[in-house]
Design a protein around this motif. Structure first.
Motif, PDB file in Angstrom:
ATOM      1  N   GLY A  31      -5.328   0.843 -45.134  1.00 53.11           N
ATOM      2  CA  GLY A  31      -6.069   1.043 -46.379  1.00 53.11           C
ATOM      3  C   GLY A  31      -6.565   2.455 -46.607  1.00 53.11           C
ATOM      4  N   LYS A  32      -6.165   3.399 -45.762  1.00 54.24           N
ATOM      5  CA  LYS A  32      -6.654   4.784 -45.870  1.00 54.24           C
ATOM      6  C   LYS A  32      -5.508   5.722 -46.237  1.00 54.24           C
ATOM      7  CE  LYS A  32      -9.790   3.450 -42.265  1.00 54.24           C
ATOM      8  NZ  LYS A  32      -9.821   3.303 -40.833  1.00 54.24           N
ATOM      9  N   LYS A  33      -4.848   5.432 -47.359  1.00 51.58           N
ATOM     10  CA  LYS A  33      -3.672   6.185 -47.775  1.00 51.58           C
ATOM     11  C   LYS A  33      -4.054   7.534 -48.398  1.00 51.58           C
ATOM     12  CE  LYS A  33      -2.195   2.274 -50.071  1.00 51.58           C
ATOM     13  NZ  LYS A  33      -2.993   1.334 -49.363  1.00 51.58           N
ATOM     14  N   PRO A  34      -3.208   8.552 -48.199  1.00 50.22           N
ATOM     15  CA  PRO A  34      -3.389   9.784 -48.963  1.00 50.22           C
ATOM     16  C   PRO A  34      -3.252   9.466 -50.453  1.00 50.22           C
ATOM     17  CG  PRO A  34      -1.879  10.136 -47.138  1.00 50.22           C
ATOM     18  CD  PRO A  34      -2.122   8.663 -47.218  1.00 50.22           C
ATOM     19  N   GLN A  35      -3.811  10.290 -51.291  1.00 52.66           N
ATOM     20  CA  GLN A  35      -3.920  10.025 -52.732  1.00 52.66           C
ATOM     21  C   GLN A  35      -2.579   9.732 -53.404  1.00 52.66           C
ATOM     22  OE1 GLN A  35      -6.016  13.058 -54.842  1.00 52.66           O
ATOM     23  NE2 GLN A  35      -6.127  11.881 -56.714  1.00 52.66           N
ATOM     24  N   ASN A  36      -1.497  10.405 -53.023  1.00 49.53           N
ATOM     25  CA  ASN A  36      -0.214  10.217 -53.704  1.00 49.53           C
ATOM     26  C   ASN A  36       0.644   9.115 -53.080  1.00 49.53           C
ATOM     27  OD1 ASN A  36       0.249  11.769 -51.394  1.00 49.53           O
ATOM     28  ND2 ASN A  36       2.091  12.665 -52.263  1.00 49.53           N
ATOM     29  N   VAL A  37       0.158   8.467 -52.017  1.00 47.83           N
ATOM     30  CA  VAL A  37       0.896   7.394 -51.354  1.00 47.83           C
ATOM     31  C   VAL A  37       0.372   6.050 -51.837  1.00 47.83           C
ATOM     32  CG1 VAL A  37       1.431   6.315 -49.132  1.00 47.83           C
ATOM     33  CG2 VAL A  37       1.357   8.810 -49.326  1.00 47.83           C
ATOM     34  N   ARG A  38       1.267   5.233 -52.378  1.00 46.43           N
ATOM     35  CA  ARG A  38       0.874   3.892 -52.820  1.00 46.43           C
ATOM     36  C   ARG A  38       1.055   2.872 -51.714  1.00 46.43           C
ATOM     37  NH1 ARG A  38       2.902   3.909 -59.030  1.00 46.43           N
ATOM     38  NH2 ARG A  38       1.170   5.184 -59.745  1.00 46.43           N
ATOM     39  N   VAL A  39       2.135   3.017 -50.923  1.00 50.47           N
ATOM     40  CA  VAL A  39       2.450   2.061 -49.866  1.00 50.47           C
ATOM     41  C   VAL A  39       3.025   2.792 -48.672  1.00 50.47           C
ATOM     42  CG1 VAL A  39       3.996   0.140 -49.216  1.00 50.47           C
ATOM     43  CG2 VAL A  39       2.922   0.164 -51.472  1.00 50.47           C
ATOM     44  N   PHE A  40       2.589   2.431 -47.490  1.00 50.34           N
ATOM     45  CA  PHE A  40       3.251   2.800 -46.239  1.00 50.34           C
ATOM     46  C   PHE A  40       3.097   1.592 -45.335  1.00 50.34           C
ATOM     47  CE2 PHE A  40       3.255   5.042 -41.996  1.00 50.34           C
ATOM     48  CZ  PHE A  40       4.623   5.176 -41.958  1.00 50.34           C
ATOM     49  N   SER A  41       4.112   0.734 -45.338  1.00 45.35           N
ATOM     50  CA  SER A  41       4.008  -0.559 -44.669  1.00 45.35           C
ATOM     51  C   SER A  41       5.238  -0.863 -43.834  1.00 45.35           C
ATOM     52  CB  SER A  41       3.879  -1.692 -45.693  1.00 45.35           C
ATOM     53  OG  SER A  41       2.674  -1.598 -46.392  1.00 45.35           O
ATOM     54  N   GLU A  42       5.017  -1.679 -42.809  1.00 48.33           N
ATOM     55  CA  GLU A  42       6.112  -2.320 -42.102  1.00 48.33           C
ATOM     56  C   GLU A  42       6.261  -3.698 -42.723  1.00 48.33           C
ATOM     57  OE1 GLU A  42       6.806  -2.512 -37.576  1.00 48.33           O
ATOM     58  OE2 GLU A  42       5.889  -4.435 -38.131  1.00 48.33           O
ATOM     59  N   MET A  43       7.476  -4.046 -43.108  1.00 54.06           N
ATOM     60  CA  MET A  43       7.707  -5.323 -43.774  1.00 54.06           C
ATOM     61  C   MET A  43       8.806  -6.083 -43.051  1.00 54.06           C
ATOM     62  SD  MET A  43       7.348  -4.109 -47.746  1.00 54.06           S
ATOM     63  CE  MET A  43       7.372  -5.772 -48.354  1.00 54.06           C
ATOM     64  N   SER A  60       8.426   6.397 -56.559  1.00 55.29           N
ATOM     65  CA  SER A  60       9.698   6.301 -55.851  1.00 55.29           C
ATOM     66  C   SER A  60       9.452   5.623 -54.512  1.00 55.29           C
ATOM     67  CB  SER A  60      10.292   7.693 -55.602  1.00 55.29           C
ATOM     68  OG  SER A  60      10.573   8.338 -56.823  1.00 55.29           O
ATOM     69  N   GLU A  61      10.497   4.942 -53.998  1.00 54.00           N
ATOM     70  CA  GLU A  61      10.361   4.224 -52.732  1.00 54.00           C
ATOM     71  C   GLU A  61      11.459   4.629 -51.761  1.00 54.00           C
ATOM     72  OE1 GLU A  61       9.719  -0.294 -51.023  1.00 54.00           O
ATOM     73  OE2 GLU A  61      10.360  -0.038 -53.102  1.00 54.00           O
ATOM     74  N   VAL A  62      11.067   4.807 -50.512  1.00 52.48           N
ATOM     75  CA  VAL A  62      12.009   5.043 -49.419  1.00 52.48           C
ATOM     76  C   VAL A  62      11.842   3.892 -48.437  1.00 52.48           C
ATOM     77  CG1 VAL A  62      12.689   6.572 -47.529  1.00 52.48           C
ATOM     78  CG2 VAL A  62      11.864   7.549 -49.681  1.00 52.48           C
ATOM     79  N   ILE A  63      12.959   3.282 -48.066  1.00 52.18           N
ATOM     80  CA  ILE A  63      12.975   2.179 -47.101  1.00 52.18           C
ATOM     81  C   ILE A  63      13.839   2.610 -45.927  1.00 52.18           C
ATOM     82  CG2 ILE A  63      13.833  -0.169 -46.691  1.00 52.18           C
ATOM     83  CD1 ILE A  63      13.225  -0.736 -49.673  1.00 52.18           C
ATOM     84  N   TYR A  64      13.319   2.422 -44.718  1.00 53.89           N
ATOM     85  CA  TYR A  64      14.096   2.695 -43.507  1.00 53.89           C
ATOM     86  C   TYR A  64      14.185   1.396 -42.712  1.00 53.89           C
ATOM     87  CZ  TYR A  64      15.710   4.493 -39.088  1.00 53.89           C
ATOM     88  OH  TYR A  64      16.445   4.715 -37.943  1.00 53.89           O
ATOM     89  N   ILE A 111       6.064   4.165 -50.611  1.00 53.66           N
ATOM     90  CA  ILE A 111       6.093   4.370 -52.055  1.00 53.66           C
ATOM     91  C   ILE A 111       5.130   5.493 -52.387  1.00 53.66           C
ATOM     92  CG2 ILE A 111       5.705   3.357 -54.326  1.00 53.66           C
ATOM     93  CD1 ILE A 111       6.361   0.629 -53.141  1.00 53.66           C
ATOM     94  N   VAL A 112       5.649   6.513 -53.089  1.00 55.52           N
ATOM     95  CA  VAL A 112       4.828   7.657 -53.493  1.00 55.52           C
ATOM     96  C   VAL A 112       4.879   7.803 -55.004  1.00 55.52           C
ATOM     97  CG1 VAL A 112       5.058   8.914 -51.308  1.00 55.52           C
ATOM     98  CG2 VAL A 112       6.720   9.275 -53.111  1.00 55.52           C
TER      99      VAL A 112
END
Length: 114
Positions: A31-43, A60-64, A111-112
């Motif tokens: 829950g402590k994301k940088p301002q321009n980051v909407r999502v950084f998750s493991e799914m 935009s979204e990047v998935i690895y 997602i940024v």
């Protein structure tokens, strides 16, 4: 800042973005994301589960993909994907992801804002 893995909560979301089954998510920023980051998750998607088709408008979204295999809908084109692949959806792109294999499909999603 360090977010220890033991402190990260896992949530289960049914029909994520209108998909089938459910998605398991861990917010890697706690829950402590940088301002321009909407999502950084493991799914993780189990067999038969999917992320429903959606369009990115102002981000935009990047998935690895860490483990497993799936089918990625990239603007209407179905592409087989697996561990080690990187998928990118720019603002304006539409995509979805589903797991049709027996093993779980686990990936990182970032997602940024555009």
């Amino acid at each position: 800042m360090v977010n220890s893995s033991g402190e990260l909560q896992q949530t289960v979301t049914p029909r994520f973005r209108g998909g089938e089954g459910h998605a398991r998510l861990r917010d890697l920023t706690a829950g402590k994301k940088p301002q321009n980051v909407r999502v950084f998750s493991e799914m993780t998607l189990e067999k038969g589960c999917s992320i429903g088709a959606h369009t990115h408008t102002d981000d935009s979204e990047v998935i690895y993909i860490l483990r497993g295999r799936g089918v990625y809908d990239d603007n209407g084109a179905a592409v087989a994907v697996g561990a080690g692949d990187t998928l990118i959806a720019y603002a304006g792109d539409s995509h979805s992801l589903r797991n049709e294999s027996d093993e779980p499909l686990t990936y990182l999603a970032v997602i940024v804002k555009a």
